[in-house]
Design an enzyme around this catalytic site. Structure first.
Site, PDB file in Angstrom:
ATOM      1  N   GLU A 273      66.809  20.007  20.468  1.00  0.00           N
ATOM      2  CA  GLU A 273      67.713  20.512  21.537  1.00  0.00           C
ATOM      3  C   GLU A 273      67.733  22.150  21.762  1.00  0.00           C
ATOM      4  O   GLU A 273      68.564  22.938  21.174  1.00  0.00           O
ATOM      5  CB  GLU A 273      69.298  20.265  21.075  1.00  0.00           C
ATOM      6  CG  GLU A 273      70.040  20.522  22.230  1.00  0.00           C
ATOM      7  CD  GLU A 273      71.885  20.125  21.831  1.00  0.00           C
ATOM      8  OE1 GLU A 273      72.510  19.765  22.709  1.00  0.00           O
ATOM      9  OE2 GLU A 273      72.069  20.448  20.654  1.00  0.00           O
TER      10      GLU A 273
ATOM     11  N   GLU B 292      79.503  17.160  16.192  1.00  0.00           N
ATOM     12  CA  GLU B 292      79.025  18.547  16.339  1.00  0.00           C
ATOM     13  C   GLU B 292      79.646  19.849  16.021  1.00  0.00           C
ATOM     14  O   GLU B 292      80.166  20.138  17.057  1.00  0.00           O
ATOM     15  CB  GLU B 292      77.956  18.681  17.595  1.00  0.00           C
ATOM     16  CG  GLU B 292      76.855  19.688  17.292  1.00  0.00           C
ATOM     17  CD  GLU B 292      75.898  19.574  18.669  1.00  0.00           C
ATOM     18  OE1 GLU B 292      75.027  20.417  18.538  1.00  0.00           O
ATOM     19  OE2 GLU B 292      76.159  19.152  19.449  1.00  0.00           O
TER      20      GLU B 292
END
Length: 308
Positions: free
Chosen positions: A283, A188
């Site tokens: 998220e 990420e």
């Protein structure tokens, strides 16, 4: 008309009216409420623990059930590795019972950001290998296919090419453990601070190509990529064959779609057109507090998901 017949007919008419009103209310819930059962969304969105705590309570299993009832078919949990084994198993069993999918959890060995693979230090590689083995055991309990990993901070005393090579070599050690078991480590790139090594999808694409494993792919977090580079859809398309997971958050604020500048309905339509069948992790936080904020969040997803 006899009084008794009149009263009987009046009662039946009243009951019919009440039944019709109840059915209409169920079909058209009020502004501050939600239907008891929500139809599945067009894409596979995954809420996280705490997102619906006001509606479902603090127990994560009750929250997962609530998510299912509102039409969500996946769940992600960054802190899964920090839960005890019994709770992990309960989560896995409930997801299986409901036919829901486990989204990402974080390959967590402490402060991963500062335990940086860019340094090339053996102690950090050893820690990474150890947590990859532990992550496999966690994944089995919940039938997880993806796990997030962040390589850590820049080592500014080393040239960027050497740092990159150190990261690639370490990641190959991890994929040697994960690949035989089918667990995909998704890297990420983040925007949290300027010290983080992995910053863009293009950089992550190059690293994944060099690692050359089906267990090393990209987590394309739309919120972070909007902050770092923008140009969301073209960059996504350029890196598409290395993207295995997508996360959501509007900008500014990192809340649900429709609260910031990103046109999520357009992005969701693009993903649907490309045939994306994977998970989209939610998220982000809730823009508004309490049950009302949770109702608003679900309605925002319904609105953004209405792209067909």
């Amino acid at each position: 008309m006899e009084r008794r017949k009149f009263l009987q007919q009046g009662t039946l008419a009243g009951l019919s009216t009440l039944a019709f009103s109840a059915a209409t209310a169920a079909a058209h819930p009020s502004e501050g409420s939600l239907p008891a059962i929500g139809k599945p969304f067009n894409l596979n969105y995954a809420p996280h623990d705490g997102m619906f705590k006001n509606s479902a309570g603090s127990n994560v299993l009750d929250q997962i059930q609530f998510m299912y009832d509102q039409g969500f078919r996946s769940f992600e949990d960054n802190g899964l590795m920090n839960r005890d084994v019994a709770e992990q198993e309960k989560i896995g069993n409930l997801l299986a019972k409901l036919g829901m999918q486990m989204g990402v959890f974080v390959i967590d060995g402490g402060d991963n950001w500062k335990t940086s693979l860019t340094t090339g230090k053996q102690e950090f590689r050893d820690t990474f290998v150890k947590i990859c083995r532990k992550a496999l055991e966690t994944a089995k309990r919940v039938n997880a296919k993806w796990a997030t990993f962040v390589p850590g901070y820049f080592e500014r005393n080393l040239p960027i090419g050497v740092q990159t090579a150190n990261v690639i070599e370490a990641l190959r050690l991890g994929t040697a453990i994960l690949e035989p078991q089918g667990l995909i480590m998704v890297l990420e790139p983040l925007s949290d601070n300027a010290d983080l090594f992995l910053r863009t999808a293009e950089q992550s694409y190059m690293v994944c190509k060099a690692v050359n494993s089906p267990s090393c792919k990209i987590l394309y977090d739309i919120y972070h990529m909007q902050r770092n580079t923008g140009n969301l859809i073209p960059v996504m398309d350029l890196c598409w064959d290395e993207i295995a997971y997508i996360q959501i958050g509007d900008n500014p604020g990192r809340k649900e779609p429709t609260t910031g500048e990103i046109n999520y309905k357009n992005i969701f339509k693009h993903l649907h057109t490309k045939g994306y069948k994977g998970v989209l992790g939610m998220e982000h936080g809730n823009a508004n507090p309490g049950k009302e904020g949770e109702v608003a969040l679900i309605k925002a997803y319904r609105e953004s998901d209405a792209f067909l």
